[in-house]
Design an enzyme around this catalytic site. Sequence first.
Site, PDB file in Angstrom:
ATOM      1  N   ASP A 124       3.133  -4.458   7.988  1.00 17.44           N
ATOM      2  CA  ASP A 124       3.344  -4.343   6.789  1.00 17.44           C
ATOM      3  C   ASP A 124       5.153  -4.382   7.103  1.00 17.44           C
ATOM      4  OD1 ASP A 124       4.116  -2.946   4.574  1.00 17.44           O
ATOM      5  OD2 ASP A 124       4.120  -0.741   4.883  1.00 17.44           O
TER       6      ASP A 124
ATOM      7  N   HIS B 249       0.122  -3.638   4.377  1.00 19.39           N
ATOM      8  CA  HIS B 249       0.674  -2.553   3.177  1.00 19.39           C
ATOM      9  C   HIS B 249      -0.793  -2.591   2.635  1.00 19.39           C
ATOM     10  CE1 HIS B 249       3.914  -0.651   1.274  1.00 19.39           C
ATOM     11  NE2 HIS B 249       3.498  -1.610  -0.233  1.00 19.39           N
TER      12      HIS B 249
ATOM     13  N   SER C 113       3.516   3.665  -0.612  1.00 19.99           N
ATOM     14  CA  SER C 113       4.655   2.451  -1.282  1.00 19.99           C
ATOM     15  C   SER C 113       5.262   3.602  -2.426  1.00 19.99           C
ATOM     16  CB  SER C 113       3.737   0.999  -2.161  1.00 19.99           C
ATOM     17  OG  SER C 113       4.694   0.271  -1.540  1.00 19.99           O
TER      18      SER C 113
END
Length: 423
Positions: free
Chosen positions: A363, A393, A209
Amino acid sequence: MAAIGLLALIAWAMYYDRSKTTMDPRFDHPWKLRTLHCLLIMTMTLVVVGQPVGEVSGPSSRFSFAVVLPKQGKILEWSGLCKQIELIRFMLNLKKARLHPGLSTEDLCFDGVPVRIYRPKAPSAGRRKGFVFFHGGAGMMGSIDYYQDVCSKLAKDSQTVLVSVGYRLSPEHPYPTQCEDCFAATVHFMKNSEVFGVDPSQIVIGGDSAGGNYASVIAQKLVERPDLPRLRAQVLLYAGTQAMDFNLPSYQQNATMPLLFQDSVVFYGLKYFGKSTSLTEDLLIGSHVPDEIRLKCDKWMRPENLPERFLRRGFRQIPAVPCKPEVYEKLPEILSISFSSLFADDAVIRQLPETFVVTCEYDVLRDDSLLYKKRLEDNGVKVSWFHSENGFHGVINCIDLWFLTFPAGVEILDRAADFVRSL
């Protein structure tokens, strides 16, 4: 009364989850994810309700449910119930991650940046590979402790000396402190790798991320450092790479898919940069992008650059809107290469090391990574790609949650460790 209160809390969480989230029928574990989502909603609600009045007053005391309650989050953000980021950090710190018994750890500082070093206990015939890992959390959350299970698994399975970087967090330490800390720790390790039994020519950087974003930016910065060893590889786990278009197919298809919603990306991005969240709608429609930047970067952002399979599932092309100069002037940094690494020049991209890219079907950031993957490939960089068909995610943080463990998270880390080990 306690039982009635608990039932009401469960009913509220279930109502919110079912009314505000959407899951594709092909997702393999809908009830497991809904249960996790409901537990997050319940925990958030309990902590907010339990805040003493004296601790929630004042103009700086704010809270948002934007991770799990992105819409209603604005109400609580405006109402000033409690400090938003501190609450989420508190929740994350409730998790007690375990260390693999085959590893030892040591907490140090690299150029003033806290790090935790994971070393396999088993003897090695020679110097090991090094792996510098930057955790996710939007630059405002996450920690060395919270990511111990992730880093422990990566270090053990890849048989590397892994350095987990505890960079300073926003908003206490404004952007670009986070990436600067990660860069400083990386450079220190590259210069001193032999002290830790690491081959300086076999150093990998990576993250998930926001941490994946930092890794992509740092790999580009290291291109300009001939005084340092060349990176062996970079590992990008569902990384964000651009802030120009929040209506790519993955943003539309997963707009209300837990655990990261479309508007949450923008909401927390603005928080990260210390900007007003009143700009959220402007960013969502793209009015922050000047014509000259759109002209330069459009060729890299086109949906047709994505594999055709990702253009299905309800995607529709949304026309560009005119730029509002006053919006761009408030946050020009989000389109600079120090954050939007996708927009680096070809001369930089073609010098990047071998790359492992992970994307997750469910995601919102999926297409950020796919577009970066294409740029790397178009410039002759060797890329290995793993697409998690049931990933969402944050899934790698769900590898040790008892009945809420998701196989997709385990598989992603297995694939990442296999890649590093095979170098």
